[in-house]
Design a protein around this motif. Structure first.
Motif, PDB file in Angstrom:
ATOM      1  N   PHE A  62       0.829  -1.208   0.000  1.00 24.13           N
ATOM      2  CA  PHE A  62       0.000   0.000   0.000  1.00 24.13           C
ATOM      3  C   PHE A  62       0.864   1.260   0.000  1.00 24.13           C
ATOM      4  CE2 PHE A  62      -1.971  -3.325   2.596  1.00 24.13           C
ATOM      5  CZ  PHE A  62      -3.183  -3.496   1.945  1.00 24.13           C
ATOM      6  N   ILE A  63       0.301   2.325  -0.542  1.00 22.73           N
ATOM      7  CA  ILE A  63       0.799   3.668  -0.241  1.00 22.73           C
ATOM      8  C   ILE A  63      -0.372   4.428   0.361  1.00 22.73           C
ATOM      9  CG2 ILE A  63       1.596   5.875  -1.141  1.00 22.73           C
ATOM     10  CD1 ILE A  63       3.231   4.503  -3.175  1.00 22.73           C
ATOM     11  N   ILE A  64      -0.134   5.026   1.512  1.00 21.65           N
ATOM     12  CA  ILE A  64      -1.201   5.799   2.153  1.00 21.65           C
ATOM     13  C   ILE A  64      -0.875   7.288   2.051  1.00 21.65           C
ATOM     14  CG2 ILE A  64      -2.419   6.287   4.301  1.00 21.65           C
ATOM     15  CD1 ILE A  64      -2.010   3.429   5.172  1.00 21.65           C
ATOM     16  N   LEU A  65      -1.812   8.047   1.521  1.00 19.53           N
ATOM     17  CA  LEU A  65      -1.714   9.497   1.493  1.00 19.53           C
ATOM     18  C   LEU A  65      -2.382  10.024   2.760  1.00 19.53           C
ATOM     19  CD1 LEU A  65      -2.500  10.513  -2.180  1.00 19.53           C
ATOM     20  CD2 LEU A  65      -0.640  11.409  -0.780  1.00 19.53           C
ATOM     21  N   CYS A  66      -1.591  10.646   3.613  1.00 20.71           N
ATOM     22  CA  CYS A  66      -2.066  10.955   4.964  1.00 20.71           C
ATOM     23  C   CYS A  66      -1.995  12.451   5.270  1.00 20.71           C
ATOM     24  CB  CYS A  66      -1.195  10.160   5.956  1.00 20.71           C
ATOM     25  SG  CYS A  66      -1.560  10.504   7.671  1.00 20.71           S
ATOM     26  N   PRO A  67      -3.142  13.148   5.198  1.00 25.70           N
ATOM     27  CA  PRO A  67      -3.131  14.563   5.573  1.00 25.70           C
ATOM     28  C   PRO A  67      -3.086  14.732   7.088  1.00 25.70           C
ATOM     29  CG  PRO A  67      -5.370  13.898   5.004  1.00 25.70           C
ATOM     30  CD  PRO A  67      -4.489  12.688   4.784  1.00 25.70           C
ATOM     31  N   ASP A  68      -2.579  15.883   7.520  1.00 23.00           N
ATOM     32  CA  ASP A  68      -2.574  16.210   8.950  1.00 23.00           C
ATOM     33  C   ASP A  68      -3.901  16.859   9.310  1.00 23.00           C
ATOM     34  OD1 ASP A  68      -2.229  17.499  11.440  1.00 23.00           O
ATOM     35  OD2 ASP A  68      -0.073  17.624  11.128  1.00 23.00           O
ATOM     36  N   TYR A  69      -4.670  16.185  10.141  1.00 22.21           N
ATOM     37  CA  TYR A  69      -5.894  16.773  10.685  1.00 22.21           C
ATOM     38  C   TYR A  69      -5.684  16.876  12.196  1.00 22.21           C
ATOM     39  CZ  TYR A  69      -8.731  16.009   6.405  1.00 22.21           C
ATOM     40  OH  TYR A  69      -9.258  16.030   5.132  1.00 22.21           O
ATOM     41  N   ASN A  70      -5.407  18.077  12.671  1.00 17.17           N
ATOM     42  CA  ASN A  70      -5.187  18.296  14.105  1.00 17.17           C
ATOM     43  C   ASN A  70      -4.134  17.349  14.676  1.00 17.17           C
ATOM     44  OD1 ASN A  70      -7.019  20.451  14.305  1.00 17.17           O
ATOM     45  ND2 ASN A  70      -8.723  19.004  14.298  1.00 17.17           N
ATOM     46  N   HIS A  71      -3.032  17.289  13.963  1.00 14.36           N
ATOM     47  CA  HIS A  71      -1.863  16.500  14.375  1.00 14.36           C
ATOM     48  C   HIS A  71      -2.132  15.006  14.466  1.00 14.36           C
ATOM     49  CE1 HIS A  71       0.352  20.240  16.095  1.00 14.36           C
ATOM     50  NE2 HIS A  71       0.093  20.316  14.812  1.00 14.36           N
ATOM     51  N   LEU A  75       4.386   5.539   3.189  1.00 15.33           N
ATOM     52  CA  LEU A  75       3.598   6.617   3.779  1.00 15.33           C
ATOM     53  C   LEU A  75       3.987   7.964   3.175  1.00 15.33           C
ATOM     54  CD1 LEU A  75       3.951   5.390   7.471  1.00 15.33           C
ATOM     55  CD2 LEU A  75       1.886   5.252   6.062  1.00 15.33           C
ATOM     56  N   VAL A  76       2.983   8.715   2.760  1.00 19.27           N
ATOM     57  CA  VAL A  76       3.201  10.074   2.255  1.00 19.27           C
ATOM     58  C   VAL A  76       2.270  10.993   3.033  1.00 19.27           C
ATOM     59  CG1 VAL A  76       3.108  11.609   0.264  1.00 19.27           C
ATOM     60  CG2 VAL A  76       3.756   9.207  -0.062  1.00 19.27           C
ATOM     61  N   SER A  77       2.858  11.844   3.861  1.00 24.69           N
ATOM     62  CA  SER A  77       2.015  12.756   4.638  1.00 24.69           C
ATOM     63  C   SER A  77       2.172  14.171   4.110  1.00 24.69           C
ATOM     64  CB  SER A  77       2.389  12.707   6.117  1.00 24.69           C
ATOM     65  OG  SER A  77       3.651  13.307   6.332  1.00 24.69           O
ATOM     66  N   TYR A  78       1.211  15.003   4.473  1.00 24.74           N
ATOM     67  CA  TYR A  78       1.260  16.403   4.062  1.00 24.74           C
ATOM     68  C   TYR A  78       0.450  17.235   5.024  1.00 24.74           C
ATOM     69  CZ  TYR A  78      -3.178  15.098   1.790  1.00 24.74           C
ATOM     70  OH  TYR A  78      -4.433  14.617   1.536  1.00 24.74           O
ATOM     71  N   GLY A  79       0.807  18.519   5.071  1.00 23.70           N
ATOM     72  CA  GLY A  79       0.121  19.426   5.976  1.00 23.70           C
ATOM     73  C   GLY A  79       0.887  20.736   6.032  1.00 23.70           C
ATOM     74  N   SER A  97       7.255  13.432   3.875  1.00 23.28           N
ATOM     75  CA  SER A  97       6.394  14.391   4.559  1.00 23.28           C
ATOM     76  C   SER A  97       6.517  15.739   3.854  1.00 23.28           C
ATOM     77  CB  SER A  97       6.799  14.522   6.032  1.00 23.28           C
ATOM     78  OG  SER A  97       6.508  13.320   6.707  1.00 23.28           O
ATOM     79  N   LEU A  98       5.417  16.188   3.274  1.00 19.86           N
ATOM     80  CA  LEU A  98       5.450  17.395   2.448  1.00 19.86           C
ATOM     81  C   LEU A  98       4.826  18.563   3.208  1.00 19.86           C
ATOM     82  CD1 LEU A  98       4.281  15.708  -0.879  1.00 19.86           C
ATOM     83  CD2 LEU A  98       6.627  16.064  -0.073  1.00 19.86           C
ATOM     84  N   ALA A  99       5.649  19.563   3.516  1.00 19.87           N
ATOM     85  CA  ALA A  99       5.168  20.748   4.230  1.00 19.87           C
ATOM     86  C   ALA A  99       4.639  21.766   3.234  1.00 19.87           C
ATOM     87  CB  ALA A  99       6.307  21.352   5.043  1.00 19.87           C
ATOM     88  N   TYR A 100       3.461  22.305   3.510  1.00 18.11           N
ATOM     89  CA  TYR A 100       2.811  23.299   2.643  1.00 18.11           C
ATOM     90  C   TYR A 100       2.875  22.902   1.166  1.00 18.11           C
ATOM     91  CZ  TYR A 100       3.673  26.124   6.851  1.00 18.11           C
ATOM     92  OH  TYR A 100       3.729  26.588   8.148  1.00 18.11           O
ATOM     93  N   PRO A 101       2.458  21.718   0.799  1.00 15.71           N
ATOM     94  CA  PRO A 101       2.627  21.296  -0.590  1.00 15.71           C
ATOM     95  C   PRO A 101       1.849  22.164  -1.568  1.00 15.71           C
ATOM     96  CG  PRO A 101       1.173  19.787   0.562  1.00 15.71           C
ATOM     97  CD  PRO A 101       1.726  20.721   1.596  1.00 15.71           C
ATOM     98  N   TRP A 102       0.778  22.839  -1.063  1.00 16.71           N
ATOM     99  CA  TRP A 102      -0.044  23.691  -1.929  1.00 16.71           C
ATOM    100  C   TRP A 102       0.761  24.887  -2.468  1.00 16.71           C
ATOM    101  CZ3 TRP A 102      -1.490  21.783   2.844  1.00 16.71           C
ATOM    102  CH2 TRP A 102      -1.171  22.563   3.954  1.00 16.71           C
ATOM    103  N   ARG A 103       1.919  25.181  -1.841  1.00 18.20           N
ATOM    104  CA  ARG A 103       2.762  26.274  -2.369  1.00 18.20           C
ATOM    105  C   ARG A 103       3.397  25.899  -3.709  1.00 18.20           C
ATOM    106  NH1 ARG A 103       5.817  28.188   3.236  1.00 18.20           N
ATOM    107  NH2 ARG A 103       3.965  29.096   4.194  1.00 18.20           N
ATOM    108  N   GLY A 104       3.317  24.634  -4.051  1.00 16.90           N
ATOM    109  CA  GLY A 104       3.872  24.181  -5.330  1.00 16.90           C
ATOM    110  C   GLY A 104       2.909  24.357  -6.502  1.00 16.90           C
TER     111      GLY A 104
END
Ligand SMILES: Cc1cc2nc3c(=O)[nH]c(=O)nc-3n(C[C@H](O)[C@H](O)[C@H](O)COP(=O)(O)O)c2cc1C
Length: 192
Positions: free
Chosen positions: A75-84, A108-112, A141-148
């Motif tokens: 599996f690859i899980i796309l994991c957003p940060d919701y309240n840590h 694991l691929v996280s973002y937030g 772990s991608l920080a502020y990915p929306w800036r891309g």
């Protein structure tokens, strides 16, 4: 002789309208398309009307999802940060199955925001360990990915992300081969 491909299920950790998850999923799918070691299967919570608490007997959505999870070698899980932490949506997906996770590798691929969802990932790792799923050390772990995103909605991955993804996929392929064979040979988990 060609090596048989593993089925890698890409799990969307968000069902939100306007979710960023879709953009990252497209990036992952592009990396997995025509990949020599994987075929990709999408698991999108929007395709399943999952209950928040598991029902007994299981509802049809849960059964359909657990069959999809069962078919996956990893599996690859796309994991957003919701309240840590990770989302309730993702927990509903995880809780829909049990044996279907066992001894399968997970990328694991996280973002937030600033932490790139790292805290969510650490919580997720504990849950996966409970299920005997093997979470890769090589996570992203991608920080502020929306800036891309540019003015046209085109997304560019952050520096180093493609290389990190490539490494994670290599490690996933290694674990998939090993664990798929062990499951096929029915190695008894209770005694090893
Ligand atoms: C309920 C909720 C809680 C959030 N909490 C955090 C947080 O604690 N830290 C953070 O960095 N980002 C937080 N975010 C921002 C999300 O990580 C960001 O919006 C991300 O794009 C969500 O993924 P999605 O768009 O695919 O649903 C939160 C977002 C939501 C909806």
């Amino acid at each position: 002789m060609t090596t048989p491909k593993h089925t890698l299920a890409l799990i969307y950790g968000s069902a939100r309208e306007d979710r960023f998850c879709d953009i990252l999923a497209r990036w992952l799918i592009a990396a997995l398309t025509d990949h020599p070691r994987f075929t990709v299967a999408i698991i999108d919570p929007r395709d399943y009307d999952l209950p928040l608490t598991p029902l007994k007997p299981a509802c049809s959505a849960t059964l359909r999802l657990s069959r999809q999870l069962d078919k996956a070698d990893g599996f690859i899980i796309l994991c957003p940060d919701y309240n840590h932490s990770y989302s309730a949506t993702l927990k509903a997906i995880i809780d829909s199955a049990y044996m279907e996770w066992k001894t399968k590798p997970v990328g694991l691929v996280s973002y937030g925001g600033q932490s790139g969802g790292l805290r969510a990932l650490e919580r997720l790792r504990g849950v996966l360990a409970r299920l005997d799923a093997i979470a890769m050390r090589e996570s992203l772990s991608l920080a502020y990915p929306w800036r891309g995103l540019d003015d046209h909605g085109q997304w560019t991955s952050p520096q180093g992300a493609d290389e990190a993804l490539d490494l994670m996929l290599k490690r996933l392929a290694w674990w998939c081969s090993l664990l798929t064979q062990a499951r096929r040979e029915n190695v008894d988990m209770e005694v090893v």
